[in-house]
Design an enzyme around this catalytic site. Structure first.
Site, PDB file in Angstrom:
ATOM      1  N   GLU A 146       0.851  -1.183   0.000  1.00 33.62           N
ATOM      2  CA  GLU A 146       0.000   0.000   0.000  1.00 33.62           C
ATOM      3  C   GLU A 146       0.891   1.239   0.000  1.00 33.62           C
ATOM      4  OE1 GLU A 146      -3.656   1.830   2.676  1.00 33.62           O
ATOM      5  OE2 GLU A 146      -2.023   0.753   3.680  1.00 33.62           O
ATOM      6  N   LYS A 150     -10.594  -0.813  -1.254  1.00 38.76           N
ATOM      7  CA  LYS A 150     -10.690  -1.003   0.193  1.00 38.76           C
ATOM      8  C   LYS A 150     -12.085  -0.660   0.695  1.00 38.76           C
ATOM      9  CE  LYS A 150      -8.309   0.087   4.524  1.00 38.76           C
ATOM     10  NZ  LYS A 150      -7.295   0.936   5.177  1.00 38.76           N
ATOM     11  N   CYS A 162      -4.226  -3.093   4.415  1.00 39.75           N
ATOM     12  CA  CYS A 162      -3.835  -2.531   5.708  1.00 39.75           C
ATOM     13  C   CYS A 162      -4.678  -3.066   6.857  1.00 39.75           C
ATOM     14  CB  CYS A 162      -3.879  -1.004   5.628  1.00 39.75           C
ATOM     15  SG  CYS A 162      -2.957  -0.181   6.958  1.00 39.75           S
TER      16      CYS A 162
END
Length: 595
Positions: A293, A372, A463
């Site tokens: 990321e 995401k 994440c």
């Protein structure tokens, strides 16, 4: 011993004892947690709760107050990195950053006062069941306590690789239940009682009755853990993949005095160099190259009307480098970018940004992407618009809409000559993209294009998503993945304990799903984790370093696990049935008093 006991009783009456309890739980919890990982301390860490619950038994306002203070102390010790994040990410002054840490401890440490008040209430009403009350209240506080950075007592105990295997059945909450049962048993087995237990036959019988069920529960978890460990250790993989993780240590921003062009040029050259060095160490061509990321921050490799005209985020040289890496090694390249789109009718007001992962196949063609879904409050969005004025670096991201898996591919060669086919002259590199535009780069490699076939699918997580077990389960509707890939950027937290904690909290997903995990981070800690929760080859990258990690990972072919299918069914069932049992007891006690 009697004199020491008397002194301790006198000490319990002072305010210093309260502080002692805060520090006891805070320090031993930290020592049991990553990166120290002295897991055995988790069994005594809750003693602070028990001492204060006894001291202020039935005084619920005081229990609530002291529970909050334990939460603040716990956060100050274990999550001290919140200060660094608030300063670096939010650009807040140091004093404000400290206030944010204290506020986080008060708000997200609510599970501590929830435990203490419920434990005091139930143990007072049903004293003979106190050990099970401890487990019930611990489980209740874990399940309903709000958290921004979710951690559980079971995570601390899961440093024990055998106990951790039970996450496949009970999830982390089941291990939390065990922690409170065992901890309270040890608490009641303190040295003050040893003398009378040794010298009194009746006391020995009472003590044996007291510890029998907790001991059996612990034994059950150990035997179950050993069985599951052996079962999955003997499972043969159906195939293996050569994976190359690139950790580029990309900057968070360009504020070090250099030109932006100079910084980004150095980053892209570093990514290319790390990939080449990692491939050499691997000794063969990688099947999958994974970048983290924000490995290339602020830019998009997705050429659309929006990213080229509405918001000039598309950078053809970024697109070209990903294309070149795919073609140089005939590998899949999985990386992160910023994408944009309109939510509704095209207008500046409806423009939205997405934290996007995308895969390029071995021909460099853009394939599946994942946006995401679970965004981090205060990091990727603010709950209220006026808060953006306080932290202008906070993103304005929109959550993705789907839980989708990512397909990856294998080139198909029909002749040796076709396999050894190379572009005219030589492979292009990063510096060539300054003179070759993206169309020219693609044209250069046109003769090397080959047929590719879909090989399998993996589960993409970005994440923070990896530490959310219930969220990860939601991907089961998309199919049964072969492995997990987690792209992360923890650079906001600096060289603090956050990266170790993030890794440890995410590690259990490999056990819950029984799938290997590839974890690529921008600045550490990157690693490969097997389906037993172990670090493959005992290899992890460092913090704030630029390096590559090459490893062969295995693909396990098995049906979805119990946890994947049913989630936290067992913890909720335990909570429900125990709650019904205690409610029935309380009603019986009340009726007995009224009679």
């Amino acid at each position: 011993m009697d004199t020491l006991h008397h002194r301790f009783q006198q000490f319990q009456k002072t305010i210093w004892f309260n502080i002692f309890c805060y520090l006891w739980t805070g320090i031993f919890s930290f020592l049991a947690f990553a990166p120290v990982s002295l897991t055995h301390f988790v069994w005594i860490a809750p003693f602070g709760f028990f001492w204060l619950s006894l001291k202020y038994h039935g005084k619920y306002k005081k229990l609530f107050f002291h529970g909050l203070l334990i939460g603040v102390v716990f956060y100050a010790i274990s999550f001290h990195w919140i200060i660094h994040m608030a300063i670096t990410f939010g650009n807040f002054p140091y004093v404000v950053a400290i206030l944010i840490l204290l506020f986080a401890g008060l708000l997200f440490g609510l599970k501590f006062p929830i435990f203490m008040m419920s434990f005091s209430f139930l143990s007072g009403k049903i004293g003979r069941h106190s050990v099970w009350v401890a487990g019930f209240c611990g489980l209740l506080s874990e399940l309903i306590g709000p958290q921004l950075f979710p951690w559980y007592w079971g995570n601390l105990a899961a440093g024990n690789i055998i106990l951790a295997q039970n996450a496949e059945i009970t999830g982390v909450y089941g291990i939390s239940f065990l922690v409170f049962i065992v901890s309270y048993t040890l608490f009641q087995s303190n040295p003050w009682h040893w003398k009378e237990i040794i010298h009194s036959k009746e006391k020995r019988k009472q003590y044996l009755r007291f510890i029998t069920l907790p001991a059996l529960l612990l034994l059950t978890f150990i035997v179950s853990g050993i069985f599951l460990f052996k079962k999955w250790e003997n499972v043969k993989p159906v195939k293996s993949l050569n994976v190359l993780i690139v950790q580029p240590d990309a900057p968070l921003s360009f504020r070090d005095g250099r030109e932006i062009k100079e910084s980004i040029e150095a980053l892209m050259a570093r990514i290319e160099k790390l990939t080449d060095e990692g491939a050499v160490r691997l000794g063969k061509k990688p099947d999958l190259i994974v970048l983290p990321e924000a490995g290339v921050p602020f830019f998009s490799a997705h050429k659309t009307e929006i990213t080229t005209k509405v918001r000039r985020m598309y950078w053809d040289r970024f697109d070209s480098l990903m294309f070149l890496l795919a073609n140089r090694y005939k590998a899949n390249v999985f990386f992160n970018e910023i994408d944009a789109g309109f939510k509704g009718a095209p207008s500046p007001r409806n423009l939205r940004y997405y934290n996007n992962n995308v895969l390029y196949d071995p021909n460099g063609d853009r394939r599946d992407s994942y946006q995401k879904k679970f965004l981090l409050m205060f990091g990727e969005y603010m709950p209220f618009d006026f808060l953006y004025e306080l932290s202008q670096q906070t993103g304005r991201f929109e959550p993705g809409l789907t839980h989708n898996l990512i397909r990856y591919y294998t080139p198909r060669y029909y002749t040796l000559a076709e396999k050894e086919k190379s572009p005219k002259g030589r492979h292009l590199g990063w510096t060539d993209t300054e003179t070759f535009n993206h169309e020219a780069v693609r044209s250069y490699y046109e003769t090397t294009r080959t047929e590719v076939s879909e090989t399998g699918k993996f589960l993409p997580l970005i994440c923070y998503e990896v530490i959310l077990p219930e969220f990860v389960r939601e991907f089961r509707t998309a199919g049964n993945p072969e492995f997990i890939v987690n792209l992360t950027n923890d650079k906001w937290y600096g060289a603090t304990t956050e990266s170790d904690q993030h890794m440890e909290l995410g590690r259990l997903r490999s056990i819950e799903l029984r799938r290997w995990m590839v974890r690529s981070t921008n600045s550490g800690i990157s690693a490969n984790i097997d389906h037993l929760g172990r670090f493959v080859g005992n290899k992890k990258t460092g913090l704030m370093t630029a390096e590559a990690l090459s490893e062969t990972i295995d693909v396990i072919d098995s049906p979805p696990t119990f946890y994947t299918q049913y989630g936290n069914l067992i913890p909720w069932l335990m909570l429900f049935l125990t709650g019904i049992y205690y409610l029935n007891l309380l009603i019986g006690i009340r009726r007995g008093k009224s009679a």
